[in-house]
Write a protein that holds these residues in place. Structure first.
Motif, PDB file in Angstrom:
ATOM      1  N   GLY A 163      22.692 -19.313  56.719  1.00  0.00           N
ATOM      2  CA  GLY A 163      21.525 -19.995  57.606  1.00  0.00           C
ATOM      3  C   GLY A 163      21.866 -20.994  58.817  1.00  0.00           C
ATOM      4  O   GLY A 163      21.584 -21.628  59.567  1.00  0.00           O
ATOM      5  N   GLY A 164      23.441 -20.722  58.825  1.00  0.00           N
ATOM      6  CA  GLY A 164      24.198 -21.719  60.069  1.00  0.00           C
ATOM      7  C   GLY A 164      24.103 -21.043  61.045  1.00  0.00           C
ATOM      8  O   GLY A 164      23.916 -19.857  61.385  1.00  0.00           O
ATOM      9  N   ARG A 165      24.404 -21.295  62.764  1.00  0.00           N
ATOM     10  CA  ARG A 165      24.572 -21.152  63.373  1.00  0.00           C
ATOM     11  C   ARG A 165      26.488 -21.133  64.228  1.00  0.00           C
ATOM     12  O   ARG A 165      26.762 -21.951  63.249  1.00  0.00           O
ATOM     13  N   HIS A 193      25.089  -8.626  55.529  1.00  0.00           N
ATOM     14  CA  HIS A 193      23.950  -7.842  54.711  1.00  0.00           C
ATOM     15  C   HIS A 193      24.306  -8.197  53.607  1.00  0.00           C
ATOM     16  O   HIS A 193      24.391  -8.584  52.480  1.00  0.00           O
ATOM     17  N   LEU A 194      25.876  -7.558  53.592  1.00  0.00           N
ATOM     18  CA  LEU A 194      27.081  -7.710  51.903  1.00  0.00           C
ATOM     19  C   LEU A 194      26.892  -9.073  51.882  1.00  0.00           C
ATOM     20  O   LEU A 194      27.248  -9.611  50.750  1.00  0.00           O
ATOM     21  N   ILE A 195      27.293 -10.404  53.018  1.00  0.00           N
ATOM     22  CA  ILE A 195      27.399 -11.322  52.486  1.00  0.00           C
ATOM     23  C   ILE A 195      26.465 -12.238  51.947  1.00  0.00           C
ATOM     24  O   ILE A 195      26.152 -12.422  50.279  1.00  0.00           O
ATOM     25  N   ARG A 196      24.902 -11.647  52.550  1.00  0.00           N
ATOM     26  CA  ARG A 196      23.427 -12.520  51.449  1.00  0.00           C
ATOM     27  C   ARG A 196      23.616 -11.599  50.399  1.00  0.00           C
ATOM     28  O   ARG A 196      23.299 -12.147  49.016  1.00  0.00           O
ATOM     29  N   GLU A 197      23.583 -10.535  49.712  1.00  0.00           N
ATOM     30  CA  GLU A 197      24.233  -9.492  48.911  1.00  0.00           C
ATOM     31  C   GLU A 197      25.101 -10.278  48.054  1.00  0.00           C
ATOM     32  O   GLU A 197      24.774 -10.273  46.487  1.00  0.00           O
ATOM     33  N   ALA A 198      26.156 -10.159  48.160  1.00  0.00           N
ATOM     34  CA  ALA A 198      27.664 -11.288  47.412  1.00  0.00           C
ATOM     35  C   ALA A 198      26.501 -12.997  46.831  1.00  0.00           C
ATOM     36  O   ALA A 198      26.556 -12.933  45.934  1.00  0.00           O
ATOM     37  N   ASP A 199      26.280 -12.762  47.784  1.00  0.00           N
ATOM     38  CA  ASP A 199      25.613 -14.327  47.175  1.00  0.00           C
ATOM     39  C   ASP A 199      24.543 -14.219  46.503  1.00  0.00           C
ATOM     40  O   ASP A 199      24.091 -15.474  45.765  1.00  0.00           O
ATOM     41  N   GLN A 217      32.806 -17.805  60.501  1.00  0.00           N
ATOM     42  CA  GLN A 217      32.043 -18.381  61.036  1.00  0.00           C
ATOM     43  C   GLN A 217      30.135 -17.624  59.696  1.00  0.00           C
ATOM     44  O   GLN A 217      29.185 -17.325  60.480  1.00  0.00           O
ATOM     45  N   LEU A 218      31.153 -16.114  59.839  1.00  0.00           N
ATOM     46  CA  LEU A 218      30.382 -14.719  60.028  1.00  0.00           C
ATOM     47  C   LEU A 218      29.377 -15.473  58.163  1.00  0.00           C
ATOM     48  O   LEU A 218      28.206 -15.164  57.974  1.00  0.00           O
TER      49      LEU A 218
END
Length: 237
Positions: free
Chosen positions: A98-100, A71-77, A91-92
């Motif tokens: 959206g990757g695997r 969630h923090l990664i998406r928020e930073a993005d 990997q995180l």
């Protein structure tokens, strides 16, 4: 400048040379010891960027902090704050965007080479290493696919996606942050990491990887300098 948040997921997998790089440029940073149960920040507004280190777990494990970090990664993005991921950290980032993350064809442990791509983004991130093999350290059994819009920067025979860029973000499967002390400490876990592994094509013996460190590390330090120098250009002043 606001500090860079550095997420540590295992006691032996700290920031290593990345912290030395930041200190030399007087860029503040704050360690978030996820492995010690330190609470995660509630949002990203107190940081200039996020750096995620490695760890022995899988991003697919049902650990309580993984979705919170994603969630923090998406928020930073969304806020265009640069993200930097080393191995598990890469990997995180891939998973959150959206990757695997899946099992790699072979387990990769020790010194090896990665081959840089030659497109414009690769030349920006890799500098003179674009299009050429360069020494890198590895310690992983899984790998990521590229999130939508990401560009592969490097790969090798054992792992196709060793590095990707997505805007200001850099995700790596390899470990460019290593120090000799970290390598020696990780070698103590070698038996546990390799127990039961039948295909050892990507695995070095501990004595071999430590013997190669003196010759290999200077080149990887130059690579790390290039990558980190490009990454900090995206940090807000």
């Amino acid at each position: 400048m606001l500090p860079v948040a550095i997420f540590r997921h295992a006691p032996t997998e700290g920031p290593g040379y990345f912290a030395t790089f930041l200190d030399a440029r007087r860029i503040p940073w704050r360690l978030i010891a996820v492995d010690a149960g330190e609470p995660l920040p509630e949002d990203t507004r107190e940081f200039s960027g996020l750096c995620l280190m490695g760890g022995p777990m899988s991003v697919n494990d049902p650990l309580p902090w993984i979705e919170s970090v994603c969630h923090l990664i998406r928020e930073a993005d969304e806020r265009h704050l640069p993200l930097l991921g080393h191995c598990l950290g890469g990997q995180l980032i891939a998973k959150a965007l959206g990757g695997r993350v899946e099992k790699n064809p072979v387990k990769e442990i020790g010194w090896g080479h990665i081959l840089g791509e030659q497109h414009a983004s690769a030349r920006r991130w890799l500098g003179d290493f674009a299009g050429h093999p360069v020494s890198a350290f590895h310690w992983h059994g899984e790998t990521f696919s590229l999130p939508e819009g990401a560009e592969r920067l490097a790969g090798n025979a054992h792992c196709a996606n060793q590095m990707f860029a997505l805007g200001p973000h850099l995700g790596m499967q390899c470990h460019v942050e290593m120090t000799p002390e970290m390598i020696a400490e990780w070698c103590e876990q070698w038996n546990e990491e390799t127990d039961g592994v039948e295909n050892r094509a990507g695995i070095q013996a501990p004595e071999t990887m430590q013997a190669e460190t003196a010759n290999r590390l200077p080149e990887m330090r130059r690579l790390a300098e290039q990558l980190y120098s490009t990454w900090i250009l995206g940090l807000p002043c």
